[in-house]
Design a protein around this motif. Sequence first.
Motif, PDB file in Angstrom:
ATOM      1  N   ASP A  78      -9.204  10.285  12.696  1.00  0.00           N
ATOM      2  CA  ASP A  78      -9.956   9.029  12.816  1.00  0.00           C
ATOM      3  C   ASP A  78     -10.494   8.576  11.462  1.00  0.00           C
ATOM      4  O   ASP A  78     -10.462   7.385  11.141  1.00  0.00           O
ATOM      5  CB  ASP A  78     -11.121   9.196  13.803  1.00  0.00           C
ATOM      6  N   ARG A  79     -10.995   9.528  10.676  1.00  0.00           N
ATOM      7  CA  ARG A  79     -11.543   9.184   9.358  1.00  0.00           C
ATOM      8  C   ARG A  79     -10.434   8.690   8.428  1.00  0.00           C
ATOM      9  O   ARG A  79     -10.623   7.736   7.666  1.00  0.00           O
ATOM     10  CB  ARG A  79     -12.233  10.410   8.758  1.00  0.00           C
ATOM     11  N   LEU A  80      -9.278   9.316   8.495  1.00  0.00           N
ATOM     12  CA  LEU A  80      -8.146   8.898   7.674  1.00  0.00           C
ATOM     13  C   LEU A  80      -7.690   7.487   8.063  1.00  0.00           C
ATOM     14  O   LEU A  80      -7.464   6.635   7.193  1.00  0.00           O
ATOM     15  CB  LEU A  80      -6.994   9.890   7.841  1.00  0.00           C
ATOM     16  N   ILE A  81      -7.580   7.233   9.365  1.00  0.00           N
ATOM     17  CA  ILE A  81      -7.134   5.921   9.841  1.00  0.00           C
ATOM     18  C   ILE A  81      -8.122   4.829   9.417  1.00  0.00           C
ATOM     19  O   ILE A  81      -7.709   3.746   8.974  1.00  0.00           O
ATOM     20  CB  ILE A  81      -6.968   5.927  11.379  1.00  0.00           C
ATOM     21  N   LYS A  82      -9.413   5.111   9.527  1.00  0.00           N
ATOM     22  CA  LYS A  82     -10.413   4.120   9.122  1.00  0.00           C
ATOM     23  C   LYS A  82     -10.318   3.816   7.630  1.00  0.00           C
ATOM     24  O   LYS A  82     -10.467   2.666   7.206  1.00  0.00           O
ATOM     25  CB  LYS A  82     -11.819   4.624   9.478  1.00  0.00           C
ATOM     26  N   GLY A  83     -10.063   4.854   6.832  1.00  0.00           N
ATOM     27  CA  GLY A  83      -9.918   4.642   5.395  1.00  0.00           C
ATOM     28  C   GLY A  83      -8.707   3.786   5.076  1.00  0.00           C
ATOM     29  O   GLY A  83      -8.757   2.909   4.202  1.00  0.00           O
TER      30      GLY A  83
ATOM     31  N   GLY B 122      -6.713   5.035 -10.952  1.00  0.00           N
ATOM     32  CA  GLY B 122      -6.493   3.773 -10.240  1.00  0.00           C
ATOM     33  C   GLY B 122      -6.265   3.885  -8.756  1.00  0.00           C
ATOM     34  O   GLY B 122      -5.980   2.879  -8.099  1.00  0.00           O
ATOM     35  N   ALA B 123      -6.385   5.076  -8.175  1.00  0.00           N
ATOM     36  CA  ALA B 123      -6.215   5.220  -6.728  1.00  0.00           C
ATOM     37  C   ALA B 123      -7.376   4.552  -5.995  1.00  0.00           C
ATOM     38  O   ALA B 123      -8.518   4.565  -6.467  1.00  0.00           O
ATOM     39  CB  ALA B 123      -6.136   6.692  -6.339  1.00  0.00           C
ATOM     40  N   TYR B 124      -7.070   3.976  -4.828  1.00  0.00           N
ATOM     41  CA  TYR B 124      -8.111   3.311  -4.037  1.00  0.00           C
ATOM     42  C   TYR B 124      -9.003   4.326  -3.334  1.00  0.00           C
ATOM     43  O   TYR B 124     -10.205   4.151  -3.242  1.00  0.00           O
ATOM     44  CB  TYR B 124      -7.456   2.374  -3.011  1.00  0.00           C
ATOM     45  N   ASP B 125      -8.393   5.426  -2.842  1.00  0.00           N
ATOM     46  CA  ASP B 125      -9.170   6.438  -2.106  1.00  0.00           C
ATOM     47  C   ASP B 125      -8.412   7.762  -2.139  1.00  0.00           C
ATOM     48  O   ASP B 125      -7.257   7.824  -2.570  1.00  0.00           O
ATOM     49  CB  ASP B 125      -9.411   5.994  -0.662  1.00  0.00           C
ATOM     50  N   TYR B 126      -9.086   8.813  -1.680  1.00  0.00           N
ATOM     51  CA  TYR B 126      -8.503  10.164  -1.717  1.00  0.00           C
ATOM     52  C   TYR B 126      -8.862  10.863  -0.408  1.00  0.00           C
ATOM     53  O   TYR B 126     -10.031  10.915  -0.014  1.00  0.00           O
ATOM     54  CB  TYR B 126      -9.069  10.937  -2.912  1.00  0.00           C
ATOM     55  N   PHE B 127      -7.836  11.379   0.286  1.00  0.00           N
ATOM     56  CA  PHE B 127      -8.070  12.116   1.518  1.00  0.00           C
ATOM     57  C   PHE B 127      -7.303  13.444   1.480  1.00  0.00           C
ATOM     58  O   PHE B 127      -6.223  13.536   0.881  1.00  0.00           O
ATOM     59  CB  PHE B 127      -7.597  11.315   2.740  1.00  0.00           C
ATOM     60  N   VAL B 128      -7.874  14.442   2.128  1.00  0.00           N
ATOM     61  CA  VAL B 128      -7.217  15.735   2.272  1.00  0.00           C
ATOM     62  C   VAL B 128      -6.454  15.722   3.603  1.00  0.00           C
ATOM     63  O   VAL B 128      -6.917  15.150   4.594  1.00  0.00           O
ATOM     64  CB  VAL B 128      -8.247  16.882   2.251  1.00  0.00           C
TER      65      VAL B 128
ATOM     66  N   LEU C 217       0.848  -1.191   0.000  1.00  0.00           N
ATOM     67  CA  LEU C 217       0.000   0.000   0.000  1.00  0.00           C
ATOM     68  C   LEU C 217       0.887   1.245   0.000  1.00  0.00           C
ATOM     69  O   LEU C 217       1.879   1.299   0.734  1.00  0.00           O
ATOM     70  CB  LEU C 217      -0.922   0.007   1.219  1.00  0.00           C
ATOM     71  N   VAL C 218       0.525   2.236  -0.818  1.00  0.00           N
ATOM     72  CA  VAL C 218       1.265   3.501  -0.889  1.00  0.00           C
ATOM     73  C   VAL C 218       0.338   4.646  -0.522  1.00  0.00           C
ATOM     74  O   VAL C 218      -0.768   4.757  -1.054  1.00  0.00           O
ATOM     75  CB  VAL C 218       1.843   3.737  -2.304  1.00  0.00           C
ATOM     76  N   LEU C 219       0.779   5.508   0.423  1.00  0.00           N
ATOM     77  CA  LEU C 219       0.070   6.741   0.755  1.00  0.00           C
ATOM     78  C   LEU C 219       0.831   7.871   0.086  1.00  0.00           C
ATOM     79  O   LEU C 219       2.000   8.128   0.429  1.00  0.00           O
ATOM     80  CB  LEU C 219      -0.005   6.942   2.274  1.00  0.00           C
ATOM     81  N   LEU C 220       0.180   8.541  -0.848  1.00  0.00           N
ATOM     82  CA  LEU C 220       0.898   9.396  -1.795  1.00  0.00           C
ATOM     83  C   LEU C 220       0.385  10.832  -1.790  1.00  0.00           C
ATOM     84  O   LEU C 220      -0.812  11.073  -1.900  1.00  0.00           O
ATOM     85  CB  LEU C 220       0.732   8.783  -3.203  1.00  0.00           C
TER      86      LEU C 220
ATOM     87  N   ILE D 164      -4.383   8.470  -2.027  1.00  0.00           N
ATOM     88  CA  ILE D 164      -3.887   9.843  -2.130  1.00  0.00           C
ATOM     89  C   ILE D 164      -4.169  10.576  -0.816  1.00  0.00           C
ATOM     90  O   ILE D 164      -5.304  10.589  -0.337  1.00  0.00           O
ATOM     91  CB  ILE D 164      -4.562  10.599  -3.293  1.00  0.00           C
ATOM     92  N   VAL D 165      -3.124  11.134  -0.215  1.00  0.00           N
ATOM     93  CA  VAL D 165      -3.270  11.980   0.978  1.00  0.00           C
ATOM     94  C   VAL D 165      -2.630  13.320   0.617  1.00  0.00           C
ATOM     95  O   VAL D 165      -1.415  13.507   0.718  1.00  0.00           O
ATOM     96  CB  VAL D 165      -2.589  11.363   2.211  1.00  0.00           C
ATOM     97  N   SER D 166      -3.450  14.264   0.178  1.00  0.00           N
ATOM     98  CA  SER D 166      -2.936  15.497  -0.423  1.00  0.00           C
ATOM     99  C   SER D 166      -3.465  16.740   0.281  1.00  0.00           C
ATOM    100  O   SER D 166      -4.497  16.704   0.961  1.00  0.00           O
ATOM    101  CB  SER D 166      -3.333  15.537  -1.910  1.00  0.00           C
ATOM    102  N   GLY D 167      -2.764  17.812   0.077  1.00  0.00           N
ATOM    103  CA  GLY D 167      -3.226  19.104   0.592  1.00  0.00           C
ATOM    104  C   GLY D 167      -4.253  19.749  -0.307  1.00  0.00           C
ATOM    105  O   GLY D 167      -4.849  20.765   0.054  1.00  0.00           O
ATOM    106  N   LEU D 168      -4.464  19.181  -1.497  1.00  0.00           N
ATOM    107  CA  LEU D 168      -5.427  19.740  -2.449  1.00  0.00           C
ATOM    108  C   LEU D 168      -6.830  19.235  -2.143  1.00  0.00           C
ATOM    109  O   LEU D 168      -7.088  18.041  -2.172  1.00  0.00           O
ATOM    110  CB  LEU D 168      -5.040  19.346  -3.886  1.00  0.00           C
ATOM    111  N   ASN D 169      -7.721  20.163  -1.860  1.00  0.00           N
ATOM    112  CA  ASN D 169      -9.115  19.812  -1.590  1.00  0.00           C
ATOM    113  C   ASN D 169      -9.952  20.170  -2.816  1.00  0.00           C
ATOM    114  O   ASN D 169     -10.726  21.124  -2.817  1.00  0.00           O
ATOM    115  CB  ASN D 169      -9.616  20.549  -0.348  1.00  0.00           C
ATOM    116  N   GLN D 170      -9.764  19.379  -3.883  1.00  0.00           N
ATOM    117  CA  GLN D 170     -10.441  19.662  -5.146  1.00  0.00           C
ATOM    118  C   GLN D 170     -11.141  18.395  -5.643  1.00  0.00           C
ATOM    119  O   GLN D 170     -10.501  17.352  -5.809  1.00  0.00           O
ATOM    120  CB  GLN D 170      -9.440  20.149  -6.202  1.00  0.00           C
TER     121      GLN D 170
END
Length: 471
Positions: free
Chosen positions: A116-121, A104-110, A57-60, A87-93
């Motif tokens: 807690d929401r990030l950890i659950k994802g 192909g990303a599994y999920d996207y987080f800001v 798994l890669v957090l990018l 994707i764990v990015s500073g861009l909220n777009q």
Amino acid sequence: MNINRYPSFGILLVDDEPSFLRSLSIALERGAGFNHIYRCEDSREAMSIIEKEPIGLVLLDLTMPHLSGENLLQQIVQEYPEVGVIIVSGLNQLETAVQCIRLGAYDYFVKTTEEDRLIKGIRRAVHMQEMRQENQEMRKRFLSDTLERPEVFANIITQNKGMRSVFQYLESVSNSSQPVLISGESGVGKEQITQAIHTLSNRSGELVSVNVAGLDDNVFADTLFGHHKGAFTGADRARSGMIEQAINGTLFLDEIGDLSLTSQVKLLRLLQEGEYYPLGSDRPKRMRSRVIVATHQNLEEKLKKGEFRKDLYYRLRIHQIEIPALRQRKDDIPLLLEYFLAEAAAEMGKNKPTIPKELITLLANYTFPGNVRELKALAYDAMSQHQSKVLSMEIFRRVIDPNKQTIIGDTDNATLFKSDQPLPTLQEVGDLLIEEAMNRAKGNQSLASRLLGISQPALSKRLKKKLIEPL
């Protein structure tokens, strides 16, 4: 001290901000127990890390110098499609998020997302990766019909194909951190299966077993979670619970079907959150052990009666093993009898006797309600009274009375005869019973007569009559 790495595959964090990498690493270990972590501050080095290390798994991050996260995402998807990317990015777009999912990303987080929401994802992604790897392992083992570590199962005496399938499944899920539910009748060997799972997992900690049958809610909580000094009357000193004793190991909860509804809630919360509170403490501790549960009861029936929680049941049965009863693996009876007689002979200082062929046939027609445990008891009892070269069958005959055996199975909705078909005559039914008894007894009239509850001369007479009857 050897500490187990969790998950079994590595999680690669790619971001050009060292402070964010440190804080995310701490959050992953503190919030989910993830300690198999790799960090990368230069996106150009990410692909070489994936090539050399067991990354799953890669957090990018997206906005990075030299090589953007979007370009890196495309490379990972193209060259390592089995590796998941979040994707764990500073861009909220929204448009950027949708584009990343399409790539192909599994999920996207800001980055400002609640922890807690990030950890659950990330937990969900880890679980998906574990399931994917387990499916690949199962497919490989079942197609090749192989065991990678047969020595782990050396103490489980069997030549049955169903049991071999169980072993292959256990090898496939051995690296998973998810719970295992072992079901099967009393005496089939659930403890041995538990030991095999623990050995296969290569965990550095111990296997700690707890029989939860008869434990009330307070005792259950104290047994598992432990307590601080002064937590309740009589708690004159602190005591660690079974979870802490099983750290980096395996926690085995036997007879889970007898757990009260209140205790079921506590167990469910433990499995969902991965945290627990010792009695008298307001600081949580993280569980660092795998949970295995076992029961001889039908949990689906208990669900219907409202005696077992659905959410806990489905949480436990992520990996489920049904151990076949001994009557379903009759090809194991000769092996087990030989083994138990040799074991008993060695303990008692006697020579192992010869086993009469008729005994194997007799045992094959017995339902064994006590399963392997019952066969072992019979073998030891027979060995304790054995005096000649050939093992006496009398001990077994006294216990195995064919006329007193009950039919195993669901007979509530079953019928022997179809309502739209004529009934057979008594003569026809009698002939069918005799034919089946002779088949089960392998032509031995003495044993067949016992199965039918008639004398041997009476059976012999019926057989002769059948032979001379005109067609």
